[in-house]
Design an enzyme around this catalytic site. Structure first.
Site, short mmCIF file in Angstrom:
data_model
loop_
_atom_site.label_atom_id
_atom_site.label_comp_id
_atom_site.label_asym_id
_atom_site.label_seq_id
_atom_site.Cartn_x
_atom_site.Cartn_y
_atom_site.Cartn_z
N LYS A 1 10.55 19.07 -12.54
CA LYS A 1 11.98 19.37 -12.37
C LYS A 1 12.78 18.57 -13.39
O LYS A 1 12.52 17.38 -13.59
CB LYS A 1 12.40 19.02 -10.94
N SER B 1 17.90 23.20 -4.82
CA SER B 1 18.11 23.12 -6.25
C SER B 1 16.83 23.17 -7.08
O SER B 1 16.88 23.44 -8.27
CB SER B 1 18.84 21.82 -6.58
N SER C 1 16.50 20.69 -0.98
CA SER C 1 16.25 21.23 -2.32
C SER C 1 14.78 21.44 -2.68
O SER C 1 14.49 22.05 -3.70
CB SER C 1 16.89 20.32 -3.38
#
Lengths: 487, 492
Positions: B79, B159, B183
């Site tokens: 990420k 996210s 997330s």
């Protein structure tokens, strides 16, 4: 109570000081970067200090120990749980966009400082709190006409903010407070107290009122960075407020900036323009918990502090409070005094105190040297005092010898020997000189004998001493003159 | 061959590498090809194939010398919230465009130290603020799944949407995510994969771009419970550089997967039956209960009375911390600086005005507001008090049960562009994940079934603090019972 005189009567000045003292530590409050002063710009900046993305603060235990030591030195309450909060504002020399500080729960609570006033009296000034916080970096506006540069070396250095209660009533007391606080910090080794380098900085809170009335509105004057400037800022601000009030005006709660060149302050921002710092507990740091046992251990290892030392000097050595406070103001000076005094205080404390404070410190000041660089050591000064005490030289000769010691670094005994300054204590030798002087000055001898001018004996003593090049024992000269002239 | 390699689970690939069925080079090449072929999904912001392949060769050499480590030669997606040395790290924001940190986050460093390889940096909602991945400056990410008979592009959730898509689309064997209010778990549910948020303090936050410091926690995303266990073991551990990381031994999470939940007490919180939750989510939940019962677990109804306050509490605390955490992006030292300014204030405005997107600005404004003088007690302080009540709810519940079973999200993935004009509807995505975040508890989401239109739905298991092992063990049992084998449209 010290009051200032206005057009319409007396006013009392109420002063509280906030002092930022840089903690002595090798590394910063939340990072491993060095804290050394005077390095090349941005050479002591860690990723944390530059607030790079994802960087986290880790508390430096030594800084906490220093704050606790200081709290103990101020006889203050130590809070075993304290909290670091974020004080949010934007400025280029504040990389995180917030300062990590302690707000609602500081590490040190209420304490006290006893200040020593010039008349020898003492007064207690309350300490409100002491908390730890990060210093900001420095904005350099003078490097380029159109740009501002930022130096982050200081960013993240640990500070103690020490807040007094509004207990001071004059510039003189404020000066004494700063000097005493600085002395305590230096004894503790928690701040070098160097105001020139900015390791101690002062903000002045001040209001005025009619004696006995409610407190007035205060102002805060920032950036006052020497004892002299603090006193100037206080006098200026007290006068300004009194004039304002007496002309029907009103003091507003505001922050003022001191201009050291002009000796004046100007308004920086009013309460309405004040920042909303949006304090909240820093979620990157757990509440700081310390153990009583650790506090006790730090307490057990504190050095003897100025107040205790002063009391001991008065009690054990019979010094006056004034002499004692002069000697203990700096730890090194007190240590020097005790070294000169010798093991077990073998030399006369009053004589030693006098020689150390008047002659030795006088010479030191005149030459602009630090104690460590003085050409005369404590042992050498002790040697000189021994020669006075055992009658080898007189006090007057001793001053001459001391000057020679300062110039050459030689021992007192060597100088006395080389220059033949040993006091004459042989009665016959002195008698011969006395006889000679009397014989050469019959008129003056007659003045004494007739009783017209008994004081002329002093003049005779001077003449005899001069003739002996100062070496004659003054007491013996006096006695012999009285005997001969009176007989 | 190539596509077969990308369909393996992480654990299968590990075992096959160990047996010498193929090389790390082959495995990595397969994933690099898949990553390049799936660029339409916009899963990666930066691809680092050279780095991955170089690492693969290194891994093959180590294996040949008998020095293979636990994740040797396994390609992962990272990420783009994790700082990676000399590789652009943006947090999905324009304000960090071009920023290449000179340091590596603790979590990614631990993965590399165990031999894992980085394929690239995955897309995410800007500064991890979002539940759709639509707030990224680098564009939305497309979910590899599509509704049956419907060609609308769907969101992967957020996210960690890029990581979820990379794993679901078989572009990476596993990925790192971060979870602040859901997330990891919500995008895992939306894309039919498994994702775990460990207990707050398990993983170091050092080097992860901060959103809300008291909530942010890294975790693994993968295609099986076992894979998550494997990755988690490498990712967590005490870090002296993070004062909130916990000094506790790291268990062998894989060893916890015994498949045995007999006598395990499972709590079903009644407050999670929220209004407007679809029938199929409800029946999936019931299905999960039945599977666990069948495996010998005891099921108990429990109450978490402050659940309804979790979302508003979260949307005060997280923005408050963010408003302070994001103050450092001022254009002075790194990242983008705005243009056309004459003074300092204008420079800040130009930098932050153009550098941040709307959702980030919205949260910074909320956060600034709730911390302001006069509002602090009514909002931020109150939220902190409620937060501790929510944590107490869980503490009490765990006196009677060992794990808690809930749905992961109130719906399946929605279409790209939906809910964009209604932030509150968007925030409701996190209604089941946020309470455990506020309490700092470990949670896992795993795919348990399909919606009527063929989209994956997830179930969530929550555990006691630092009891990831029980969470993973129960998740393993559910996984086996659910036998989820459906594949996203992108693979067909």
């Amino acid at each position: 109570m010290s009051l200032i005189q206005g057009e319409t009567g007396d006013w009392e000045v109420i002063i509280g000081l906030e002092i930022h003292a840089q903690i002595i530590s090798r590394s910063k409050l939340f990072s491993g970067a060095s804290t050394a002063f005077g390095s090349a710009p941005n050479s002591q900046v860690s990723l944390v200090d530059a607030a790079m993305p994802g960087m986290l603060p880790v508390l430096n235990r030594e800084c906490v120990a220093q704050a606790v030591r200081t709290g103990l030195g101020l006889k203050a309450h130590i809070n075993l749980v304290s909290v670091f909060e974020r004080k949010n504002y934007f400025y280029p020399d504040l990389p995180q966009g917030y300062q990590i500080s302690q707000y609602q729960t500081p590490v040190v609570g209420e304490g006290v400082i006893t200040i020593d006033l010039p008349d020898g009296s003492s007064r207690d000034i309350g300490i409100e709190r002491l908390h730890m916080e990060q210093d900001a970096g420095k904005s350099l506006h003078d490097q380029d006409p159109n740009k501002t540069f930022v130096d982050l070396n200081r960013s993240g250095v640990a500070l103690m903010e020490i807040v007094s209660k509004p207990d001071m009533r004059s510039a003189e007391e404020a000066g004494a407070y700063i000097r005493k606080l600085r002395s305590i910090l230096r004894y503790l080794g928690t701040c070098d107290g160097n105001m020139d380098e900015g390791s101690m900085r002062c903000d002045v809170n001040l209001s005025v009122r009619r004696p006995g009335e409610e407190l007035g509105t205060r102002t805060e004057t920032k950036n006052v960075n020497s004892v002299r400037f603090v006193q100037q800022a206080i006098d200026y601000e007290a006068r300004r407020q009194v004039e304002l009030l007496e002309s029907g005006g009103r003091v507003i709660l505001e922050t003022r900036l001191f201009d050291a060149r002009k000796g004046e302050s100007r308004s920086m921002r009013s309460k309405e323009e004040a920042h909303d710092y949006r304090y909240f507990p820093d979620p990157d740091l757990l509440p700081l918990e310390i153990e009583q046992a650790w506090v006790d251990e730090l307490g057990a290892n504190l050095p003897e502090l100025p107040d205790e030392k002063k009391a001991r000097f008065i009690k054990d050595y019979g010094l006056t409070p004034y002499d004692a406070s002069v000697l203990v103001a700096e730890q090194a000076n007190a240590a020097f005094f005790e070294t000169v005094l010798g093991d077990g205080g073998k030399r006369d404390p009053k004589l030693v105190s006098n020689w150390v404070t008047v002659n030795f410190f006088g010479a030191l000041n005149a030459s602009g040297l630090d104690l460590g660089d003085a050409p005369v050591s404590a042992e050498q000064l002790g040697g000189l005092i021994d020669l006075i005490a055992d009658g080898t030289i007189s006090g007057r000769i001793a001053k001459e010898v001391f000057e020679e010691m300062w110039a050459t670094g030689k021992d007192a005994a060597t100088i006395v020997e080389e220059k033949g300054l040993k006091q004459i204590t042989d009665t016959g030798e002195i008698e011969a000189i006395v006889d000679k002087v009397i014989a050469e000055n019959p008129d003056q001898a007659e003045q004494f004998r007739s009783g017209d001018n008994p004081k002329v004996i002093g003049w005779f003593v001077g003449q005899v001493m001069k003739a002996s090049q100062g070496k004659a024992n003054p007491g013996m000269v006096n006695q012999l003159l009285k005997d001969k002239l009176g007989g | 061959m190539t596509s077969e390699l990308t369909r393996l689970t992480l654990a299968e690939a590990r075992d096959a590498l160990a047996k010498g069925d193929f090389s790390a080079r082959e495995l990595t090449e397969a994933h690099v090809s898949a990553m390049e072929a799936a660029r339409d999904l916009n899963s990666f912001i930066v691809e680092t194939p050279e780095k991955a392949l170089e690492g693969a060769d290194e891994a093959d050499k180590r294996r040949a010398k008998g020095e293979a480590r636990t994740l040797e030669g396994l390609p992962l997606a990272i990420k783009d919230l994790f700082c990676t040395r000399d590789v652009q790290t943006t947090a999905g924001s324009r304000i960090l465009e071009g920023f290449a940190p000179p340091y590596e986050s603790t979590v990614t460093q631990k993965l590399w130290d165990d031999g894992a390889l980085m394929l690239g940096k995955t897309n995410l909602d800007e500064f991890a603020m979002g539940s759709s991945n639509m707030t990224s400056y680098y564009g939305g990410v497309e979910n590899p799944w599509k509704r049956e008979g419907d060609n609308h592009k769907l969101v992967p959730g957020g996210s960690s949407g890029g990581s979820a898509t990379a794993v679901a689309g078989r572009l990476a064997l596993g990925a790192t995510g971060t979870d602040t209010g859901g997330s990891i778990r919500q995008p895992a549910a939306f894309t039919g994969i498994t994702g775990m948020k460990p207990t707050y303090g398990r993983c170091s936050r050092w080097g992860i771009v901060a959103f809300a410091s008291s909530l942010d926690q890294a975790g693994p995303m993968a295609r099986s419970v076992r894979d998550c266990a494997l990755l988690l073991r490498s990712m967590c551990g005490h870090d002296p550089k993070d004062s909130t990381s916990v000094d506790m031994p790291v268990p062998d999470f894989e060893a916890a997967l015994t498949g045995d939940v007999r006598g395990l007490r499972v709590g079903i919180p009644k407050e999670y039956r929220v209004d407007g939750m679809s029938e199929e989510i409800d029946s999936l939940w019931q299905q999960g209960i039945d599977w666990l019962k069948a495996a010998g677990a005891e099921v108990h109804d429990i109450s978490l009375p402050h659940t309804q306050y979790a979302l508003p509490t979260y949307y005060i605390i997280a923005p408050a911390e963010a408003s302070s955490n994001l103050a450092r992006y001022d254009g002075v030292r790194y990242g983008q600086r705005g243009e056309g300014y004459d003074n300092l204030e204008q420079m800040y405005e130009a930098t932050r005005g153009t550098g941040f997107g709307d959702e980030v600005k919205r949260r910074l404004l909320i956060g600034t507001y709730v911390l302001s003088a006069g509002y602090y007690d009514a909002y931020y302080n109150k939220a902190r008090q409620v937060r501790s009540l929510i944590a107490q709810d869980f503490t009490k519940a765990y006196e009677a049960v060992d794990v808690i079973l809930t749905p992961t999200a109130p719906s399946a993935a929605f279409a790209m562009g939906d809910k964009m004009d209604d932030p509150v509807a968007m925030y409701l995505n996190d209604v089941f994940t946020v309470p455990a975040s506020l309490a700092g508890l470990p949670g896992v989401s795993l795919p348990a079934g399909l919606s009527s239109d063929g989209l994956p739905l997830g179930l969530q298991l929550l555990g006691r603090p630092f009891d990831e092992e029980t969470v993973l063990r129960s998740a393993g049992v559910l996984e086996e019972a659910a036998a989820f084998t459906a594949e996203p449209a992108s693979l067909s």
